[in-house]
Design a protein around this motif. Structure first.
Motif, short mmCIF file in Angstrom:
data_model
loop_
_atom_site.label_atom_id
_atom_site.label_comp_id
_atom_site.label_asym_id
_atom_site.label_seq_id
_atom_site.Cartn_x
_atom_site.Cartn_y
_atom_site.Cartn_z
N VAL A 127 -5.46 -1.31 -11.13
CA VAL A 127 -5.48 -2.46 -10.21
C VAL A 127 -4.45 -2.30 -9.12
O VAL A 127 -3.29 -1.98 -9.38
N SER A 128 -4.89 -2.54 -7.88
CA SER A 128 -4.00 -2.68 -6.74
C SER A 128 -4.15 -4.11 -6.24
O SER A 128 -5.18 -4.73 -6.46
N GLU A 129 -3.11 -4.61 -5.58
CA GLU A 129 -3.14 -6.00 -5.13
C GLU A 129 -2.75 -6.11 -3.68
O GLU A 129 -1.93 -5.34 -3.18
N ALA A 130 -3.34 -7.11 -3.02
CA ALA A 130 -2.96 -7.45 -1.65
C ALA A 130 -3.05 -8.97 -1.53
O ALA A 130 -3.89 -9.60 -2.15
N SER A 131 -2.16 -9.54 -0.73
CA SER A 131 -2.18 -10.99 -0.54
C SER A 131 -2.81 -11.39 0.78
O SER A 131 -3.02 -12.58 1.02
N THR A 132 -3.12 -10.43 1.63
CA THR A 132 -3.79 -10.73 2.90
C THR A 132 -4.90 -9.72 3.14
O THR A 132 -4.89 -8.62 2.59
N GLY A 133 -5.83 -10.10 3.99
CA GLY A 133 -6.91 -9.20 4.35
C GLY A 133 -6.42 -7.96 5.06
O GLY A 133 -6.92 -6.85 4.85
N GLU A 134 -5.40 -8.14 5.89
CA GLU A 134 -4.84 -7.00 6.62
C GLU A 134 -4.26 -5.97 5.66
O GLU A 134 -4.45 -4.78 5.82
N PRO B 281 0.81 -1.22 0.00
CA PRO B 281 0.00 0.00 0.00
C PRO B 281 0.84 1.27 0.00
O PRO B 281 0.49 2.24 -0.62
N GLN B 282 1.99 1.23 0.66
CA GLN B 282 2.84 2.42 0.72
C GLN B 282 3.49 2.71 -0.63
O GLN B 282 3.72 3.85 -0.97
N GLU B 283 3.79 1.66 -1.39
CA GLU B 283 4.45 1.85 -2.68
C GLU B 283 3.45 2.22 -3.78
O GLU B 283 3.81 2.79 -4.79
N ASP B 284 2.19 1.86 -3.60
CA ASP B 284 1.18 2.09 -4.63
C ASP B 284 0.56 3.47 -4.45
O ASP B 284 -0.62 3.63 -4.30
N ASN B 285 1.41 4.49 -4.51
CA ASN B 285 0.92 5.85 -4.28
C ASN B 285 0.67 6.60 -5.57
O ASN B 285 0.50 7.79 -5.56
N GLN B 286 0.67 5.88 -6.69
CA GLN B 286 0.41 6.55 -7.94
C GLN B 286 -1.05 6.99 -7.97
O GLN B 286 -1.92 6.35 -7.42
N GLU B 287 -1.28 8.09 -8.60
CA GLU B 287 -2.62 8.65 -8.64
C GLU B 287 -3.48 7.88 -9.63
O GLU B 287 -3.03 7.52 -10.71
N ILE B 288 -4.71 7.63 -9.23
CA ILE B 288 -5.64 6.94 -10.10
C ILE B 288 -6.26 7.98 -11.02
O ILE B 288 -6.75 9.00 -10.55
N PRO B 289 -6.24 7.74 -12.34
CA PRO B 289 -6.80 8.72 -13.27
C PRO B 289 -8.27 8.99 -12.96
O PRO B 289 -9.00 8.09 -12.56
N SER B 290 -8.68 10.23 -13.13
CA SER B 290 -10.06 10.62 -12.90
C SER B 290 -10.99 9.79 -13.77
O SER B 290 -10.76 9.62 -14.95
N GLY B 291 -12.02 9.25 -13.15
CA GLY B 291 -12.99 8.45 -13.87
C GLY B 291 -12.58 7.01 -14.09
O GLY B 291 -13.35 6.22 -14.63
N ALA B 292 -11.37 6.64 -13.68
CA ALA B 292 -10.91 5.26 -13.86
C ALA B 292 -11.57 4.34 -12.84
O ALA B 292 -11.91 4.76 -11.74
N THR B 293 -11.77 3.12 -13.22
CA THR B 293 -12.28 2.12 -12.30
C THR B 293 -11.11 1.51 -11.56
O THR B 293 -10.20 0.96 -12.18
N HIS B 294 -11.12 1.64 -10.24
CA HIS B 294 -10.06 1.09 -9.41
C HIS B 294 -10.55 -0.20 -8.81
O HIS B 294 -11.61 -0.26 -8.20
N VAL B 295 -9.77 -1.27 -8.99
CA VAL B 295 -10.12 -2.58 -8.47
C VAL B 295 -9.00 -3.06 -7.57
O VAL B 295 -7.83 -3.04 -7.96
N LEU B 296 -9.36 -3.48 -6.37
CA LEU B 296 -8.41 -4.07 -5.43
C LEU B 296 -8.58 -5.58 -5.51
O LEU B 296 -9.67 -6.10 -5.27
N VAL B 297 -7.53 -6.29 -5.89
CA VAL B 297 -7.54 -7.75 -5.97
C VAL B 297 -6.86 -8.28 -4.72
O VAL B 297 -5.71 -7.93 -4.44
N VAL B 298 -7.58 -9.11 -3.97
CA VAL B 298 -7.04 -9.69 -2.75
C VAL B 298 -7.09 -11.21 -2.89
O VAL B 298 -8.16 -11.79 -3.00
#
Length: 148
Positions: free
Chosen positions: A135-142, A97-114
């Protein structure tokens, strides 16, 4: 997933949303357990999921779900049915989460894959990016809660 399963992950996210007075995110379960009882549990108030998809996951089914949730216009210029893309792309290091600080383009669909399975995250990321989603990704719920 290590440390928590999908239901616990959804509970963490829903609790965080309530605590922080944040609008409820749409959460879709993607599971190999395709029986009706599992679907009913996932979509119940206690389950916390809003949508339900089963594996093996097909790109057109995932696309239809994104359109249902976000609308056709949120997919940008992605074709409704595009060419087949190989899923064997080099696995990039997972962003925290700390590294994924790129800005999401306006109007883009953001999906978190866990998902704890790197292969499943890669498949979903490949499908979603090909559809024009951020797309952002996480391997754990936390870790997932940190993205919300």
């Amino acid at each position: 997933m290590p440390c928590c399963d999908g239901f616990q992950c959804v509970k963490l996210i829903r609790d965080w949303e309530k605590k922080n007075h944040v609008a409820k995110a749409t959460i879709c379960a993607v599971t190999a357990d395709a029986n009706q009882e599992t679907r009913d549990i996932c979509l119940s108030e206690d389950g916390g999921f809003d949508e339900f998809l089963t594996k093996p996951l097909r790109k057109n089914v995932l696309r239809d779900m994104i359109v249902k949730i976000c609308g056709e216009d949120r997919l940008g210029d992605a074709p409704a049915v595009g060419p087949s893309h190989p899923i064997f792309r080099p696995l990039e290091p997972e962003k925290t989460p700390q590294e994924d600080n790129q800005e999401i383009p306006s109007g883009a669909t953001h999906v978190l894959v866990v998902d704890d399975a790197p292969t499943m995250r890669l498949l979903l990321r490949t499908f979603l990016v090909d559809m024009g989603c951020h797309v952002s990704e996480a391997s754990t719920g936390e870790d997932a809660v940190q993205f919300v």
